[in-house]
Design an enzyme around this catalytic site. Structure first.
Site, PDB file in Angstrom:
ATOM      1  N   SER A  28      -7.781  -2.530 -46.787  1.00 46.45           N
ATOM      2  CA  SER A  28      -7.365  -3.749 -45.932  1.00 46.45           C
ATOM      3  C   SER A  28      -6.101  -4.378 -46.048  1.00 46.45           C
ATOM      4  O   SER A  28      -5.463  -4.500 -45.259  1.00 46.45           O
ATOM      5  CB  SER A  28      -8.485  -5.053 -46.083  1.00 46.45           C
ATOM      6  OG  SER A  28      -9.805  -4.487 -45.593  1.00 46.45           O
ATOM      7  N   ARG A  32      -2.519  -3.934 -43.812  1.00 51.30           N
ATOM      8  CA  ARG A  32      -1.854  -5.066 -43.132  1.00 51.30           C
ATOM      9  C   ARG A  32      -0.237  -5.214 -43.861  1.00 51.30           C
ATOM     10  O   ARG A  32       0.604  -5.456 -43.290  1.00 51.30           O
ATOM     11  CB  ARG A  32      -2.658  -6.258 -43.448  1.00 51.30           C
ATOM     12  CG  ARG A  32      -3.743  -6.415 -42.632  1.00 51.30           C
ATOM     13  CD  ARG A  32      -4.976  -7.315 -43.131  1.00 51.30           C
ATOM     14  NE  ARG A  32      -6.020  -7.555 -42.592  1.00 51.30           N
ATOM     15  CZ  ARG A  32      -7.213  -6.662 -42.601  1.00 51.30           C
ATOM     16  NH1 ARG A  32      -7.017  -5.539 -43.109  1.00 51.30           N
ATOM     17  NH2 ARG A  32      -8.079  -7.028 -41.650  1.00 51.30           N
ATOM     18  N   GLY A 100     -10.803   3.239 -39.133  1.00 51.90           N
ATOM     19  CA  GLY A 100     -11.321   2.236 -38.062  1.00 51.90           C
ATOM     20  C   GLY A 100     -10.101   1.055 -38.201  1.00 51.90           C
ATOM     21  O   GLY A 100      -9.784   0.589 -37.354  1.00 51.90           O
ATOM     22  N   GLN A 175     -11.615  -6.694 -38.270  1.00 51.04           N
ATOM     23  CA  GLN A 175     -10.680  -5.799 -37.444  1.00 51.04           C
ATOM     24  C   GLN A 175     -10.379  -6.321 -36.163  1.00 51.04           C
ATOM     25  O   GLN A 175      -9.292  -6.385 -35.366  1.00 51.04           O
ATOM     26  CB  GLN A 175     -11.205  -4.473 -37.387  1.00 51.04           C
ATOM     27  CG  GLN A 175     -11.247  -3.820 -38.936  1.00 51.04           C
ATOM     28  CD  GLN A 175     -11.939  -2.348 -38.760  1.00 51.04           C
ATOM     29  OE1 GLN A 175     -12.707  -2.081 -37.757  1.00 51.04           O
ATOM     30  NE2 GLN A 175     -11.972  -1.797 -39.982  1.00 51.04           N
ATOM     31  N   ASP A 326     -19.133  -3.995 -46.681  1.00 55.71           N
ATOM     32  CA  ASP A 326     -18.725  -2.442 -47.228  1.00 55.71           C
ATOM     33  C   ASP A 326     -19.537  -1.969 -48.272  1.00 55.71           C
ATOM     34  O   ASP A 326     -19.372  -0.969 -48.765  1.00 55.71           O
ATOM     35  CB  ASP A 326     -17.535  -2.219 -47.193  1.00 55.71           C
ATOM     36  CG  ASP A 326     -16.508  -2.044 -46.099  1.00 55.71           C
ATOM     37  OD1 ASP A 326     -17.059  -2.006 -44.972  1.00 55.71           O
ATOM     38  OD2 ASP A 326     -15.229  -2.535 -45.968  1.00 55.71           O
ATOM     39  N   LYS A 353     -20.279   1.890 -38.733  1.00 53.16           N
ATOM     40  CA  LYS A 353     -19.232   2.187 -39.606  1.00 53.16           C
ATOM     41  C   LYS A 353     -18.709   3.671 -39.728  1.00 53.16           C
ATOM     42  O   LYS A 353     -18.838   4.429 -38.821  1.00 53.16           O
ATOM     43  CB  LYS A 353     -19.482   1.634 -41.209  1.00 53.16           C
ATOM     44  CG  LYS A 353     -19.571   0.062 -41.335  1.00 53.16           C
ATOM     45  CD  LYS A 353     -18.702  -0.567 -40.895  1.00 53.16           C
ATOM     46  CE  LYS A 353     -18.808  -2.173 -41.058  1.00 53.16           C
ATOM     47  NZ  LYS A 353     -17.598  -2.917 -40.361  1.00 53.16           N
ATOM     48  N   ARG A 357     -24.476   3.877 -41.372  1.00 55.12           N
ATOM     49  CA  ARG A 357     -24.723   3.703 -42.933  1.00 55.12           C
ATOM     50  C   ARG A 357     -26.204   3.498 -43.085  1.00 55.12           C
ATOM     51  O   ARG A 357     -26.767   3.626 -44.332  1.00 55.12           O
ATOM     52  CB  ARG A 357     -23.739   2.709 -43.555  1.00 55.12           C
ATOM     53  CG  ARG A 357     -22.332   3.262 -43.749  1.00 55.12           C
ATOM     54  CD  ARG A 357     -21.508   2.368 -44.588  1.00 55.12           C
ATOM     55  NE  ARG A 357     -20.224   3.225 -44.556  1.00 55.12           N
ATOM     56  CZ  ARG A 357     -19.023   2.437 -44.934  1.00 55.12           C
ATOM     57  NH1 ARG A 357     -19.028   1.029 -45.122  1.00 55.12           N
ATOM     58  NH2 ARG A 357     -17.965   3.328 -45.068  1.00 55.12           N
ATOM     59  N   ARG A 400     -17.653   6.150 -48.386  1.00 52.39           N
ATOM     60  CA  ARG A 400     -18.712   5.201 -49.337  1.00 52.39           C
ATOM     61  C   ARG A 400     -19.972   5.850 -49.440  1.00 52.39           C
ATOM     62  O   ARG A 400     -20.669   5.485 -50.555  1.00 52.39           O
ATOM     63  CB  ARG A 400     -18.633   3.699 -48.914  1.00 52.39           C
ATOM     64  CG  ARG A 400     -17.125   2.816 -48.486  1.00 52.39           C
ATOM     65  CD  ARG A 400     -17.334   1.528 -48.511  1.00 52.39           C
ATOM     66  NE  ARG A 400     -16.144   1.136 -48.151  1.00 52.39           N
ATOM     67  CZ  ARG A 400     -14.841   0.910 -48.675  1.00 52.39           C
ATOM     68  NH1 ARG A 400     -14.871   1.387 -49.997  1.00 52.39           N
ATOM     69  NH2 ARG A 400     -13.829   0.604 -48.055  1.00 52.39           N
TER      70      ARG A 400
HETATM   71  C1  S3P Z   1     -12.047  -4.192 -42.436  1.00 54.52           C
HETATM   72  C2  S3P Z   1     -12.983  -5.059 -42.056  1.00 54.52           C
HETATM   73  C3  S3P Z   1     -14.520  -4.525 -41.640  1.00 54.52           C
HETATM   74  C4  S3P Z   1     -14.452  -3.445 -43.186  1.00 54.52           C
HETATM   75  C5  S3P Z   1     -13.493  -2.471 -42.836  1.00 54.52           C
HETATM   76  C6  S3P Z   1     -12.169  -2.964 -43.354  1.00 54.52           C
HETATM   77  C7  S3P Z   1     -10.522  -4.872 -42.517  1.00 54.52           C
HETATM   78  O1  S3P Z   1     -14.793  -3.859 -40.568  1.00 54.52           O
HETATM   79  O2  S3P Z   1     -15.883  -2.926 -42.717  1.00 54.52           O
HETATM   80  O3  S3P Z   1     -13.834  -1.354 -44.062  1.00 54.52           O
HETATM   81  O4  S3P Z   1      -9.804  -4.096 -43.053  1.00 54.52           O
HETATM   82  O5  S3P Z   1     -10.433  -5.745 -41.729  1.00 54.52           O
HETATM   83  P1  S3P Z   1     -14.983  -4.740 -39.357  1.00 54.52           P
HETATM   84  O6  S3P Z   1     -14.011  -5.606 -38.830  1.00 54.52           O
HETATM   85  O7  S3P Z   1     -15.529  -3.658 -38.289  1.00 54.52           O
HETATM   86  O8  S3P Z   1     -16.603  -5.688 -39.845  1.00 54.52           O
END
Ligand code: S3P
Length: 447
Positions: A28, A32, A100, A175, A326, A353, A357, A400
Site C-alpha cells: 500500500s 502511494r 486493485g 482505496q 487482507d 478482493k 476470498r 494471499r
Molecule cells: C488497500 C486497501 C484495501 C486492501 C488492499 C490495499 C490500499 O482494499 O484490501 O489490499 O492500499 O488502500 P479496499 O480499499 O478495497 O478495502
C-alpha cells in the site's frame, strides 16, 4: 498480453522456523510513494520499495503518464515528479495487472486531469467492482465509461473544471478514500471524505509528508472526517518504506503453528489501522511482541518477535475487519489449527478482493479436512490439531490464497499443493526462498 506459465508449488510438513529476516516493502505504501512522488515537484528517493508486480505496474502506468521513475544501482527508486495536475495523456491503455490499489488510485489521479485514460488489468482485476470509485469521481466532474457492472476495461475522461466534494464512503475502503483524496489534489477548495469505520490512513500520512494540508477529525460515532486542501504544491520528500505487515503475517502464523519456532521480523510497519491481526492473534494466545518501536516516513515501525504458541479460538467483531481485511485467509488457517471455534464477522468485502476470498477459504479449508462454514458474511472455523491437508488448492490469481495454503501445508499431516504460485510475486517476491531459509519445505511441483 502473454499469459505466464502456471507454477505449481507444494508445501510439506516442516520443522521449527528460526531466524531473523526482513519482509519486502509495504504494498500500500509503495503504490502511494510512487504516485505522490510523481505529483510532487522535485526528486523523491524511495528506499525499501516493494518490487512486486503490482507496484511495478503502478510505476509503468506513471511513466506512461509522463513521470520519470528509475531504480538506482543501490536499489533506491528515484522519482522526478511533474507537480499536481502535471501528468500527460498516456498514448496507450494502462494495464494494472492484478492491482486493485494501482487501478483505483490512479483512476483518482487522472479524474482531475483534462485528458482521457483507458485502464485494463488481468482476469482477476477485470472482475472487480470499479463503480465504487467511478461514482465519487463522476461527482468531481470526471466521466467514466466502463463495462457492465462498472468493470475494467474502462475509460476515465478527466474533469476540465474539477469540483471539490464531500463524500461519505458507502463501504469501508481505503482505496476509494484515497482515489477521492488524490482527485481532490487537483480540485480547488476542500475535498473531504467521511468514513464510519476507519480504514488504513497511509494516504493521509503520506500527503502530509509531501506537504499537503490534511486534517482528520474524529466523529462522535467513531468514524472520521478527512479534509484535504486542494491544489497544494507537493514537495518531493524522501521515504523509507517499512516491511509489509500483510506479508509478515505468513511467516508469523507459520512460526506460531510449528512447535519450537522463534522468529524476528525486522522493520515491519505497525500502523494502528492495519494491526488487527496482531490484536487477534494475541487474543488467541500467540507469543507475539513488538520491539524497537520507531517511526519512518510518518509510519510506525517495529521488529516483531514471535514464538510457537498453542492457539485458541476467538470471536472477531465486524468493526475490526477494516484493520485486518487482507489477513483473513491466513487467520482462517491459524484458526483451523486452534483449539475451539473462531468466529469472524463482517467479511462481505472479502467477496470482491483478488478472488472471492470467502469462497476460496471455505473451499480450500474443506478440501484440507477443516471444519469451516459461512453464514451470511460470517466465517466460522472449528479448529483441530493434526489437520489432514493433502489437497490441491486453486490459487485463483490470488497471492494471499496461495501463501495461506502453503502455510497450511507446512503444519498439516499431508503436503498441500497450490496450482499456481506465480501470483505470489504480486506482493511477496522471494516468498519461497525466505520461508525455506527459515526452515520451511516448499518446492516446485510439476506433477
Ligand atoms: C488497500 C486497501 C484495501 C486492501 C488492499 C490495499 C490500499 O482494499 O484490501 O489490499 O492500499 O488502500 P479496499 O480499499 O478495497 O478495502
Amino acid at each position: 498480453m502473454s499469459i505466464p506459465p502456471a507454477m505449481p508449488l507444494v508445501a510439506r510438513a516442516a520443522g521449527p522456523l528460526r531466524g531473523r529476516v526482513r519482509v519486502p516493502g509495504d504494498k500500500s505504501i509503495s503504490h502511494r510513494a510512487l504516485i505522490l512522488g510523481s505529483l510532487a515537484v522535485g526528486r523523491t528517493t524511495i528506499r525499501g520499495l516493494l518490487e512486486g508486480e503490482d507496484v511495478l505496474r503502478t510505476a509503468a502506468a506513471l511513466r506512461a503518464l509522463g513521470a520519470d521513475l528509475a531504480r538506482d544501482a543501490d536499489g533506491a527508486w528515484v522519482v522526478k515528479g511533474l507537480g499536481v495536475g502535471g501528468l500527460a495523456e498516456p498514448a496507450d491503455l494502462l494495464d494494472l495487472g492484478n492491482s486493485g490499489t494501482g487501478a483505483r488510485l490512479i483512476m483518482g489521479v487522472v479524474a482531475t486531469h483534462s485528458f482521457t485514460t483507458f485502464f485494463t488489468g488481468d482476469a482477476s482485476l477485470r472482475r472487480r467492482p470499479m463503480a465504487r470509485v467511478a461514482e465519487p469521481l463522476e461527482r468531481i466532474g470526471a466521466r467514466i465509461v466502463a463495462r457492465r457492472g462498472g468493470r475494467l476495461p474502462l475509460a476515465v475522461i478527466g474533469a476540465t473544471a474539477p469540483m471539490p466534494i464531500s463524500y461519505a464512503l458507502p463501504v469501508p475502503s481505503a482505496q476509494v478514500k484515497s482515489a477521492v483524496l488524490l482527485a481532490g489534489l487537483n480540485a480547488p477548495g476542500e475535498t473531504s471524505v467521511i468514513e464510519t469505520l476507519p480504514t488504513r490512513d497511509h494516504s493521509e500520512r503520506m500527503l502530509r509528508h509531501f506537504g499537503a494540508s490534511v486534517a482528520v477529525e474524529a466523529m462522535a460515532d467513531g468514524g472520521r472526517r478527512i479534509r484535504l486542501t486542494g491544489e497544494p504544491e507537493l514537495i518531493a520528500a524522501d521515504l523509507a518504506v517499512p516491511g509489509d505487515l500483510s506479508s509478515a503475517a505468513f511467516p508469523v502464523v507459520a512460526a506460531l503453528l510449528l512447535p519450537g519456532s522463534e522468529l524476528v521480523l525486522e522493520g515491519v510497519g505497525v500502523n494502528p489501522l492495519r494491526d488487527g491481526l496482531f490484536e487477534t492473534l494475541k487474543a488467541m494466545g500467540a507469543d507475539l511482541a513488538f520491539a524497537n518501536e520507531r517511526s519512518a516516513g510518518g509510519e510506525p515501525v517495529a521488529d516483531l518477535m514471535v514464538r510457537a504458541s498453542r492457539l485458541k479460538g476467538v470471536e472477531i467483531p465486524a468493526e475490526r475487519a477494516p484493520r485486518m481485511i487482507d489477513e483473513y485467509p491466513i487467520l482462517a488457517v491459524a484458526a483451523s489449527f486452534a483449539q475451539g471455534r473462531t468466529i469472524m464477522r463482517g467479511l462481505a468485502e472479502l467477496r470482491v478482493k483478488e478472488s472471492d476470498r470467502l469462497g476460496a477459504i471455505v473451499d480450500g479449508l474443506s478440501a484440507c479436512g477443516a471444519d469451516v462454514a459461512v453464514e451470511g458474511d460470517t466465517l466460522i472455523v472449528d479448529g483441530k490439531s493434526g489437520l489432514r491437508g493433502g489437497a490441491t488448492i486453486a490459487a485463483r490469481l490470488d497471492h494471499r490464497i496461495a501463501m495461506s495454503f502453503l502455510v497450511l501445508g507446512m503444519a498439516s499431516a499431508q503436503p498441500v499443493r497450490i496450482d499456481d504460485g506465480a501470483t505470489i510475486a504480486t506482493s511477496f517476491p522471494g516468498f519461497v526462498d525466505l520461508m525455506n531459509g527459515l526452515g520451511a519445505a516448499i518446492a516446485a511441483d510439476a506433477t
